[in-house]
Design an enzyme around this catalytic site. Structure first.
Site, PDB file in Angstrom:
ATOM      1  N   CYS A   7       1.186  -1.109  -0.140  1.00  0.00           N
ATOM      2  CA  CYS A   7       0.094   0.048  -0.034  1.00  0.00           C
ATOM      3  C   CYS A   7       0.918   1.241  -0.028  1.00  0.00           C
ATOM      4  O   CYS A   7       2.060   0.958  -0.630  1.00  0.00           O
ATOM      5  CB  CYS A   7      -0.931   0.103   1.039  1.00  0.00           C
ATOM      6  SG  CYS A   7      -0.300   0.003   2.772  1.00  0.00           S
ATOM      7  N   ASN A  10       2.383   1.425   4.399  1.00  0.00           N
ATOM      8  CA  ASN A  10       2.620  -0.004   5.182  1.00  0.00           C
ATOM      9  C   ASN A  10       2.294   0.063   6.412  1.00  0.00           C
ATOM     10  O   ASN A  10       2.896  -0.797   7.484  1.00  0.00           O
ATOM     11  CB  ASN A  10       3.983  -0.270   4.867  1.00  0.00           C
ATOM     12  CG  ASN A  10       4.093  -1.795   5.284  1.00  0.00           C
ATOM     13  OD1 ASN A  10       5.447  -2.282   5.682  1.00  0.00           O
ATOM     14  ND2 ASN A  10       3.260  -2.740   5.239  1.00  0.00           N
ATOM     15  N   CYS A  12      -1.541   0.620   7.150  1.00  0.00           N
ATOM     16  CA  CYS A  12      -3.079   0.151   7.519  1.00  0.00           C
ATOM     17  C   CYS A  12      -3.357  -0.865   6.445  1.00  0.00           C
ATOM     18  O   CYS A  12      -3.637  -1.938   7.077  1.00  0.00           O
ATOM     19  CB  CYS A  12      -3.845   1.609   7.051  1.00  0.00           C
ATOM     20  SG  CYS A  12      -3.627   3.180   8.292  1.00  0.00           S
ATOM     21  N   ARG A  13      -3.269  -0.552   5.138  1.00  0.00           N
ATOM     22  CA  ARG A  13      -4.141  -1.825   4.619  1.00  0.00           C
ATOM     23  C   ARG A  13      -3.041  -2.736   4.213  1.00  0.00           C
ATOM     24  O   ARG A  13      -3.540  -4.082   4.476  1.00  0.00           O
ATOM     25  CB  ARG A  13      -4.317  -1.285   3.007  1.00  0.00           C
ATOM     26  CG  ARG A  13      -5.627  -0.072   3.097  1.00  0.00           C
ATOM     27  CD  ARG A  13      -5.715   0.796   1.895  1.00  0.00           C
ATOM     28  NE  ARG A  13      -4.562   1.494   1.634  1.00  0.00           N
ATOM     29  CZ  ARG A  13      -4.320   2.464   0.587  1.00  0.00           C
ATOM     30  NH1 ARG A  13      -5.014   2.396  -0.196  1.00  0.00           N
ATOM     31  NH2 ARG A  13      -3.267   3.275   0.710  1.00  0.00           N
ATOM     32  N   SER A  14      -1.916  -2.767   3.840  1.00  0.00           N
ATOM     33  CA  SER A  14      -1.005  -3.681   3.550  1.00  0.00           C
ATOM     34  C   SER A  14      -0.636  -4.777   4.788  1.00  0.00           C
ATOM     35  O   SER A  14      -0.657  -6.027   4.655  1.00  0.00           O
ATOM     36  CB  SER A  14       0.203  -3.567   2.703  1.00  0.00           C
ATOM     37  OG  SER A  14       1.058  -2.700   3.439  1.00  0.00           O
ATOM     38  N   ASP A 123      -8.117   3.797   1.175  1.00  0.00           N
ATOM     39  CA  ASP A 123      -7.306   4.234   2.129  1.00  0.00           C
ATOM     40  C   ASP A 123      -8.095   4.739   3.413  1.00  0.00           C
ATOM     41  O   ASP A 123      -8.605   5.743   3.238  1.00  0.00           O
ATOM     42  CB  ASP A 123      -6.450   5.240   1.663  1.00  0.00           C
ATOM     43  CG  ASP A 123      -5.464   5.977   2.447  1.00  0.00           C
ATOM     44  OD1 ASP A 123      -5.501   5.454   3.706  1.00  0.00           O
ATOM     45  OD2 ASP A 123      -4.384   6.621   2.278  1.00  0.00           O
TER      46      ASP A 123
HETATM   47  P1  4NP Z   1      -1.643   2.892   4.206  1.00  0.00           P
HETATM   48  O1  4NP Z   1      -2.420   4.281   4.785  1.00  0.00           O
HETATM   49  O2  4NP Z   1      -1.018   3.093   2.691  1.00  0.00           O
HETATM   50  O3  4NP Z   1      -2.993   1.771   4.008  1.00  0.00           O
HETATM   51  O4  4NP Z   1      -0.831   2.369   4.910  1.00  0.00           O
HETATM   52  C1  4NP Z   1      -1.691   5.219   5.011  1.00  0.00           C
HETATM   53  C2  4NP Z   1      -0.845   5.607   5.798  1.00  0.00           C
HETATM   54  C3  4NP Z   1      -0.345   6.736   5.994  1.00  0.00           C
HETATM   55  C4  4NP Z   1      -0.507   7.941   5.268  1.00  0.00           C
HETATM   56  C5  4NP Z   1      -1.273   7.506   4.068  1.00  0.00           C
HETATM   57  C6  4NP Z   1      -2.019   6.285   3.904  1.00  0.00           C
HETATM   58  N1  4NP Z   1       0.125   9.050   5.380  1.00  0.00           N
HETATM   59  O5  4NP Z   1      -0.336  10.074   4.759  1.00  0.00           O
HETATM   60  O6  4NP Z   1       1.031   9.005   6.376  1.00  0.00           O
END
Ligand code: 4NP
Length: 154
Positions: A7, A10, A12-14, A123
């Site tokens: 993602c 790294n 939340c989703r992955s 997201d």
């Molecule tokens: P992920 O979500 O890609 O599912 O881990 C996010 C985590 C952090 C951020 C954006 C999306 N960020 O902007 O820090």
């Protein structure tokens, strides 16, 4: 068989995709045969545990993500893994920019690759708790299909 979930951050989703699939693989007794990891296309959270909201929502469904540590996806991953699964179109585009010409990994969007109607895992980072539940719902369904497919090839 080596599978990498990717993602943006790294956190939340992955990591959720990794934890859900790891759990299913263990239940199926295939954990010695399938290697699972996750990464982000960004390096913002390198070395950090998943977002506390991610850990909490996953724990309620029996997935322990607390030991995971974020890392950035690298070109070498295309040599190490067989299948690299991106959570959304932007992650997929970012991965293509580091994909080596001789990389062996198949690169795909996770949901359509595993027969789901939705193309992207949304997201949840800037939203509420329901976003994390939706991510879990989507990833549990995709994980079932992925395990079914990989099991038939082992
Ligand atoms: P992920 O979500 O890609 O599912 O881990 C996010 C985590 C952090 C951020 C954006 C999306 N960020 O902007 O820090």
């Amino acid at each position: 068989m080596k599978v990498l979930f990717v993602c943006l951050g790294n956190i939340c989703r992955s990591p959720t995709a990794e934890g859900v699939f790891r759990h299913a693989v263990k239940q199926a007794g295939l954990d010695k045969k399938i290697t699972i990891d996750s990464a982000g296309t960004a390096d913002w959270h390198t070395g950090k545990a998943p977002d506390p909201r991610t850990i909490k929502a996953a724990a309620k469904r029996g997935y322990d993500l607390s030991m995971l540590k974020a890392r950035q996806a690298v070109s070498e991953d295309f040599h190490k893994f067989d299948l690299i699964l991106a959570m959304d179109e932007s992650n997929l585009a970012n991965l293509k920019t580091i994909q080596p010409v001789d990389g062996k990994a198949e690169l795909a969007l996770y949901l359509p690759r595993c027969g789901q109607a939705a193309r992207e895992v949304p997201d949840p980072y800037y939203g509420g708790a329901d976003g994390f539940e939706q991510v879990l719902d989507m990833l549990e369904q995709a994980s079932d299909v992925l395990l079914h497919e990989i099991r038939s090839t082992l």
